[in-house]
Structures are given as structure tokens and as C-alpha cells.
Design an enzyme around this catalytic site. Structure first.
Site, mmCIF file in Angstrom:
data_model
loop_
_atom_site.group_PDB
_atom_site.id
_atom_site.type_symbol
_atom_site.label_atom_id
_atom_site.label_comp_id
_atom_site.label_asym_id
_atom_site.label_seq_id
_atom_site.Cartn_x
_atom_site.Cartn_y
_atom_site.Cartn_z
ATOM 1 C CG ASP A 32 -1.916 -1.011 1.130
ATOM 2 O OD1 ASP A 32 -2.000 -1.654 0.196
ATOM 3 O OD2 ASP A 32 -2.736 -1.184 2.025
ATOM 4 C CB SER A 81 -36.522 -8.419 -12.297
ATOM 5 O OG SER A 81 -37.827 -8.751 -12.998
ATOM 6 C CE LYS A 114 -30.710 -13.125 -6.865
ATOM 7 N NZ LYS A 114 -30.582 -11.602 -6.682
ATOM 8 C CE LYS A 286 -26.223 -13.870 -15.493
ATOM 9 N NZ LYS A 286 -25.327 -13.009 -15.441
ATOM 10 C CE LYS A 310 -34.063 -13.961 -3.282
ATOM 11 N NZ LYS A 310 -33.654 -12.758 -3.201
ATOM 12 C CB CYS A 405 -24.116 3.230 33.758
ATOM 13 S SG CYS A 405 -22.629 2.228 33.337
ATOM 14 C CB CYS A 408 -20.251 3.363 36.764
ATOM 15 S SG CYS A 408 -21.267 4.484 35.839
ATOM 16 C CB CYS A 428 -18.477 4.446 33.322
ATOM 17 S SG CYS A 428 -19.203 2.876 33.169
HETATM 18 S S1 IVH Z 1 -27.926 -11.497 -14.126
HETATM 19 C C1 IVH Z 1 -31.126 -10.288 -17.071
HETATM 20 N N1 IVH Z 1 -26.139 -12.190 -12.354
HETATM 21 O O1 IVH Z 1 -29.518 -10.067 -8.599
HETATM 22 C C2 IVH Z 1 -29.985 -10.787 -16.298
HETATM 23 N N2 IVH Z 1 -27.808 -10.683 -11.623
HETATM 24 O O2 IVH Z 1 -30.992 -10.600 -11.055
HETATM 25 C C3 IVH Z 1 -29.600 -9.737 -15.305
HETATM 26 N N3 IVH Z 1 -27.258 -10.126 -9.344
HETATM 27 O O3 IVH Z 1 -31.185 -7.204 -9.310
HETATM 28 C C4 IVH Z 1 -29.025 -10.229 -14.001
HETATM 29 N N4 IVH Z 1 -25.509 -11.407 -9.087
HETATM 30 O O4 IVH Z 1 -28.642 -6.954 -9.539
HETATM 31 C C5 IVH Z 1 -27.234 -11.434 -12.716
HETATM 32 N N5 IVH Z 1 -24.397 -12.722 -11.187
HETATM 33 C C6 IVH Z 1 -25.339 -12.182 -11.176
HETATM 34 C C7 IVH Z 1 -25.865 -11.376 -10.193
HETATM 35 C C8 IVH Z 1 -27.129 -10.845 -10.431
HETATM 36 C C9 IVH Z 1 -26.459 -10.281 -8.295
HETATM 37 C C10 IVH Z 1 -28.570 -9.167 -8.788
HETATM 38 C C11 IVH Z 1 -29.085 -8.220 -9.962
HETATM 39 C C12 IVH Z 1 -30.527 -8.304 -10.096
HETATM 40 C C13 IVH Z 1 -30.972 -9.435 -9.214
HETATM 41 C C14 IVH Z 1 -31.716 -10.302 -9.936
#
Ligand code: IVH
Length: 665
Positions: A32, A81, A114, A286, A310, A405, A408, A428
């Protein structure tokens, strides 16, 4: 001039390379300190040659000017989303839908973590970061460019890449930074953030980028928005290309041949996530090939080629055995639940903070209750809810807010903003122990041999009642303590002795004044030079200092002028604590003036004249403008001198400057 330009460019490349090694490859090559040295050299050269400053220079990350609000940005391609699933069966059903949509063609997935932060879009045009925006409602988000620029993991320019490159990803706060931020907030009487995601979101909503810059945010890229040309045919390959361009991509992204491989990945990370330095709340899956993504398309608001898995929030159920009240270094009273030990996310949890008494009242948690606990940022256990009220109806009463407290017996007071309760007795013992521990800590006076166990002994034996008493300890007193050999006693005394000459800012920081951290302590030490000068300053003088706000100025002033604390400071000086002086202000001759130096000087180096300007109350600035009050011109002064003349700004030579600050005859 040409050499300077070359050196500036080389330094920028070098700093960018080290940022990339650190944030993208997690393989730093320098310390650093060495990094700071490169940065300081660049900063100095740029101050001397402001015409060479560019927006992408690493010195230009933090804007000094707070904004009034955020503009809005329309996403050219909506930020969609993603549908959530919570079990493996749902993943297999997703896979069936994909297979059907692709009409039997072969396909593969990319699985990735995620990240629990917030979605951000970064727009690079011709390699330069031009805009950063939040997701907002998916179509329009907030322009948060100034705040995003402070994140060192995000490059301000790219060496290569398409003309338009919109990178999407997650801004997050690492767990360690989250824990440190919350500790700091409690000490300052501010409410804690519930989890790292809220902390990251809160930090991006700040109007002052200088505060965001201190929040230690980070970033992972996970997809593309608008691009003038595709980087590759698949998502996985594109992410590797982004990484090669210098953008941080999470290293745990995996190509998976089929859904069973994806499921194995999900199981694996459900077990391993506690070991990461950032919080994840699941896995995103994906379809890897872009042409197949296009073929599957979008339903309503979410793509058919993507799904998130999730993790169930890790929770545990246990019983509150008792509730204690702890007292911190500035006297904050924190209720803590002692729990029947229970396993949660990799550790055995025995205690959980209840944060403050408002929360205790809201949850109405009582001894004997069965509660649900969770870990905030997977580190700090907290009580989420009362599950079962196993109460004796005749005896059970809500937990009483302490009126005294618990250590004390002294009076307690509610904080100005009404969240925390504090013990106001500075003597204290509980506070004293915490304050001494902080005073002796590494970032402050660094008294290596004075650890928590010894502090405990010294306080409970009544040998130390304040900081100054440390410097009055005698050998026989220390050697007389339980489990203390003569040799160790001598070592303790020596390490206390050594701390007498620490730099002034460390002493100021060590006092543990509310709202005054290490950074502010450095500013104060530079401004006043000695403790005596700081103590004499009226509150208006403290408030007038750049970066010292009115809240800090008041709490500092109150501390320095409280009869008890002032006596301790005098006793410290008497006991021989002589901190190394900071850069003292020597006069007010240039008070409030904005000064530009140009040309070659005979009597000063650039650094020296800048120090002299600061020491006499002025501010040195790099460019001549309407707001410039004075220009000091050396030999061969060029365009800046012309500009000053044009604007009618006062111009003086070096000799006149020396006379102004009271030097020479
Ligand atoms: S893909 C259409 N990849 O989770 C695909 N999202 O997706 C767009 N998130 O609000 C999202 N890690 O902010 C993707 N590796 C990841 C992710 C991710 C976190 C969040 C993203 C979104 C939510 C749902």
C-alpha cells in the site's frame, strides 16, 4: 514538459495496472505504501501541470463538490429482473422449459454467484467511463456517476474494447468493510445498516462523493447492456473478455453442461458461502449462447433464459437465557441477548446484539423466549423475531430500559438523535476499559504490550483511572499484578514509554473523541501542530476547517473544554507525552486566499511553497480562474500568468510572497 507528460502517463498506467492486479486478479505486486507513493508523485506533477489533468486520471476519482440531487438516465436496453426459485425441483422445471424453447438443440449454462448488492450500469464510450446509473424501475435509473467513480475496482478507462460498451454488474460492500462501518456508526450515535446491501445502497445515495469514497465499495461485472459490437458468442466468453479489459468479474463463474451440474454448483456454494468476503444470496443461471438467449426471449419483465436460485436465509432457533447491557468506549449502552448455544452458518452462536432499546421494545423479547436468529452479512448474529413466548404470565414483564449504567450506576442519557442510550459518567470503569483499549490500539498510540487482559487488571485494581495514569505506572505496581513476571513488567513500561513520542494525530485519535476518527485527527494535527494550540481554538475556528463539520467541531470543542477531560490532557503533557508536532499553521497572512503558483521558483520547491501557503492560512489551487485571489509567478511563467493578467488577478513574485508571509527582512 514532454518528459513530464511522459512521466505522468507512465504513472497513470502503472497505478491502473496495480488497481487491476489488486481488484481484478487479486494478486497485488506492491505494498500500500509503494502504491501511495506513486499516487503522491502523480498528484504532485498534476498540481504543477494542471493542463495535463484528464478525467480518467486516478487522481480524479473523488469529486470535491457535493451534488444537489441525481439526474435520471434512461436505459437504452431495459434492465430486466430475474425470476427466483427456491428449490432444486424448480431448477429442473426451468431446464425443461429451456429445452422445449430451444426445440431439442444442444445447449449449456453458465452458473455464477448472486452477489447481494445493487445492480448498476456502466457506460464506456471509446474506452472512457461516461455514465453510471442505478437500475431504478428497469427503464429509468439515477445517474450516480460521481459516486461510482470513487470505486477503485471500476476502471475509469479501458485500454481497448468496442466504441460503446455498457457493462452491468453488482456494486457491493465487502463483509469486513460492512462490519467496520457499523462499529463506526454506533460510536458516532448513528443507526446501523441492517445488511451489506443496504449499506451499499445507502452509500451510493450520498450527495457527497467524498463520503462514498470512504465506504470501501466494490464491483463485479455480470452482463452486458448496449454494445456497438458483441465481444463473443457466449456469456461466459464475454465475461472473460471483460476481465481481460480490466473489469472485475467474479472468479467463481462456471460453465455447466447440464442442469445437474448447475444443481451441484448450487449445493456447493450453499455450504461454502460463509467463507467469502462478500455476501451472496444465491446462484444465477444463464443459458450461455447469445443466439439461444435471443431465441428464448423475454416474458413480461424477466428473460426465459435466466433464473436465480435463492438460498434459504440461514436461520436458527434458540432460547434467550438472559439479556445483558454492555457499555462501549463512548458510553453507548447496548442490549445483548445471551443465547442457548446454537450452530449458524459455520459458527456456534452464544450471543446476539439487540442493537438498541427501541428494538428490544419493538420485538418485545424477554428472557426465556424462543427466538429466530440470522447473521447480518453472515457475520453479526441478530435476533429477527420472537417465535414463542415461553413466559410465566405472572412474572413476565417487558425488558426494562436501564435508568442507570449497569456497570457504574451513573446517570444515562438518550442520544441527540434518539437511537442510543449513553452512560455519561466518564469515570465509568466499563467505558474506561474500552477507551484504554482503543487508546493503546494499533491505529492510535500503538502500545503493543498493553492488551485487554492487562487493562482489565489495571482498571479493577484502581491503578489506572485515565490515560495519563498509564504514564505514571511504576515497575513495582506492575510486577505486583497476578501472573506478571518482572521481565514482562519491564517490557510493558518500555512499550508505554515508547508511545510518548507518537505523532500528534495518533494521540488525538487515541483520545476517542466522539465523531473524530483517524482521518480527522490528521487534519487537526496538520492544522494546529500542537495539542496546546488545538485546545486554545474557539469552536468557530474548528468549524472553519475544511472537512471538519459542525457536529465534529462541537463534539471536539466540548471534549477539550470539559473540566475532566481537559485535566487529563494536561496530565498527559505533564507525564511527559510529547507527540511529534504536526505541520503547524504559522500565520493568518494568507487566510482564505486561493493561490496559484506558476513558473520556476528560486527559494522553494513546489511542495515547500504549497506547505507555506497552507501554513499561512491559504489554499493552493492548480488553475487560474475568477476565484483565484493571488498568483505567485516565478521565472518563465507561461499561460497561467497570461490568464491571471487577463482576469485582473493580483500577481506577485517570490520575494513579495516571502515578505507577505512575514519572512525575510
Ligand atoms: S444477471 C437479465 N447475474 O440479482 C440478467 N444478476 O437478477 C440480469 N445479481 O437485481 C441479471 N448477482 O442485481 C445477474 N451474477 C449475477 C448477479 C445478479 C447479483 C442481482 C442483480 C439483479 C438481481 C436479480
Amino acid at each position: 514538459m514532454k518528459d513530464v507528460k511522459k512521466r505522468i502517463e507512465a504513472l497513470r498506467r502503472e497505478i491502473r495496472r496495480h488497481d487491476e492486479l489488486y481488484y481484478v486478479h487479486h494478486a497485488p505486486e506492491i505494498s500500500d505504501r509503494e502504491y501511495d507513493r506513486l499516487f503522491a508523485e502523480l498528484k504532485e506533477l498534476e498540481t504543477e501541470h494542471p493542463d495535463l489533468i484528464t478525467a480518467a486520471s486516478p487522481t480524479q476519482r473523488v469529486s470535491e463538490r457535493p451534488v444537489e440531487g441525481f439526474g435520471s438516465v434512461r436505459h437504452t436496453i431495459p434492465m430486466l429482473s430475474v425470476d427466483n426459485t427456491y428449490n432444486e425441483q424448480a431448477l429442473r422445471e426451468f431446464d425443461k422449459r429451456v429445452s422445449k424453447g430451444l426445440e431439442g438443440a444442444a445447449y449449456a449454462y453458465a452458473a455464477e454467484l448472486k452477489i447481494d448488492g445493487l445492480a448498476i450500469s456502466l457506460r464506456y464510450e471509446k474506452g472512457l467511463l461516461v455514465r453510471a446509473a442505478t437500475r431504478g424501475d428497469g427503464r429509468t435509473g439515477d445517474d450516480v456517476t460521481a459516486n461510482i467513480r470513487t470505486i477503485r475496482a471500476i476502471p475509469l478507462d479501458l485500454a481497448d474494447g468496442p466504441d460503446v460498451l455498457e457493462v452491468r454488474g453488482e456494486v457491493y460492500m465487502p463483509k469486513r468493510a460492512f462490519a467496520a462501518l457499523n462499529t463506526e456508526r454506533v460510536e458516532a450515535g448513528k443507526p446501523e445498516f441492517a445488511n451489506p446491501r443496504n449499506a451499499a445502497a445507502g452509500s451510493l445515495k450520498l450527495l457527497d462523493a467524498r463520503i462514498t469514497a470512504r465506504r470501501k465499495l466494490a464491483f463485479f461485472a455480470y452482463s452486458l447492456g448496449e454494445v456497438s459490437r458483441r465481444l463473443a458468442e457466449t456469456h461466459y466468453e464475454s465475461m472473460q473478455k471483460l476481465k481481460a479489459l480490466g473489469l472485475p468479474v467474479n472468479e467463481h463463474i462456471r460453465p455447466c453442461a447440464g442442469i445437474e451440474e448447475v444443481i451441484a454448483y448450487c449445493r456447493d456454494w450453499a455450504d461454502r458461502k460463509a467463507g467469502l468476503d462478500y455476501q451472496i444470496d444465491g446462484v444465477v443461471i444463464k443459458v450461455d449462447r447469445y443466439d439461444q438467449q435471443d431465441m428464448l426471449g423475454v416474458t413480461g419483465r424477466a428473460p426465459r433464459w435466466c433464473i436465480s436460485y435463492k438460498f434459504a436465509a440461514e436461520q436458527a432457533e434458540t432460547v434467550v437465557e438472559s439479556i445483558d447491557v454492555q457499555v462501549g468506549k463512548t458510553g453507548t449502552l447496548t442490549p445483548v441477548a445471551n443465547l442457548r448455544p446454537v450452530k449458524l452458518a459455520g459458527t456456534t452462536v452464544k450471543r446476539a446484539s439487540l442493537h438498541n432499546f427501541d428494538l428490544v421494545a419493538k420485538l418485545d423479547v424477554r428472557c426465556g423466549d424462543t427466538v429466530i436468529i440470522e447473521k447480518a452479512g453472515e457475520i453479526i448474529p441478530q435476533v429477527m423475531a420472537v417465535k414463542e413466548k415461553n413466559r410465566d404470565l405472572f412474572k413476565s414483564r417487558p425488558f426494562d430500559v436501564p435508568r442507570q449504567c449497569p456497570v457504574c450506576g451513573g446517570p444515562v442519557k438518550k442520544d441527540e438523535n434518539g437511537v442510543y442510550l449513553r452512560c455519561v459518567n466518564l469515570q465509568c470503569p466499563a467505558q474506561l476499559r474500552e477507551r484504554l483499549e482503543y487508546f493503546a490500539g494499533k491505529g492510535q498510540m500503538d502500545i503493543e504490550k498493553l492488551g485487554p487482559a492487562l487493562i482489565d487488571q489495571l482498571v479493577s485494581q484502581g491503578l489506572v483511572k485515565n490515560f495519563a495514569d498509564l504514564y505514571r505506572l511504576r515497575f513495582d505496581q506492575l510486577a505486583g499484578l497476578e501472573r506478571m513476571a518482572d521481565k514482562s513488567a519491564a517490557n510493558v513500561l518500555e512499550s508505554i514509554e515508547r508511545s510518548k513520542r507518537r505523532p500528534l494525530w495518533r494521540l488525538i485519535a487515541g483520545l476517542g473523541i466522539r465523531n473524530v476518527g483517524g482521518q480527522s485527527a490528521q487534519i487537526l494535527a496538520d492544522e494546529f501542530g500542537t495539542l496546546e494550540a488545538l485546545m486554545k481554538a474557539p469552536v468557530e475556528r474548528l468549524e472553519s476547517i475544511d472537512q471538519i463539520g459542525p457536529v465534529m467541531a462541537r463534539s471536539l470543542y466540548e471534549y477539550l473544554h470539559n473540566a475532566d477531560t481537559a485535566r487529563v490532557i494536561e496530565a498527559l503533557i505533564e507525564a511527559g507525552v510529547r507527540p511529534e508536532a504536526g505541520q503547524a499553521r504559522t500565520s493568518d497572512a494568507l487566510k482564505g486566499l486561493s493561490i496559484v503558483v506558476t513558473g520556476t521558483l528560486k527559494h522553494f520547491t513546489r511542495q515547500e511553497i504549497q506547505q507555506a501557503i497552507k501554513a499561512n492560512g491559504g489554499r493552493s489551487s492548480s488553475a487560474v480562474s475568477q476565484r483565484t485571489d493571488l498568483v505567485v509567478a516565478g521565472e518563465n511563467a507561461g499561460s497561467k500568468l497570461d490568464k491571471a493578467r487577463q482576469l485582473g488577478v493580483e500577481v506577485i513574485d517570490e520575494e513579495a510572497f516571502i515578505r507577505r508571509i512575514g519572512g525575510g527582512d
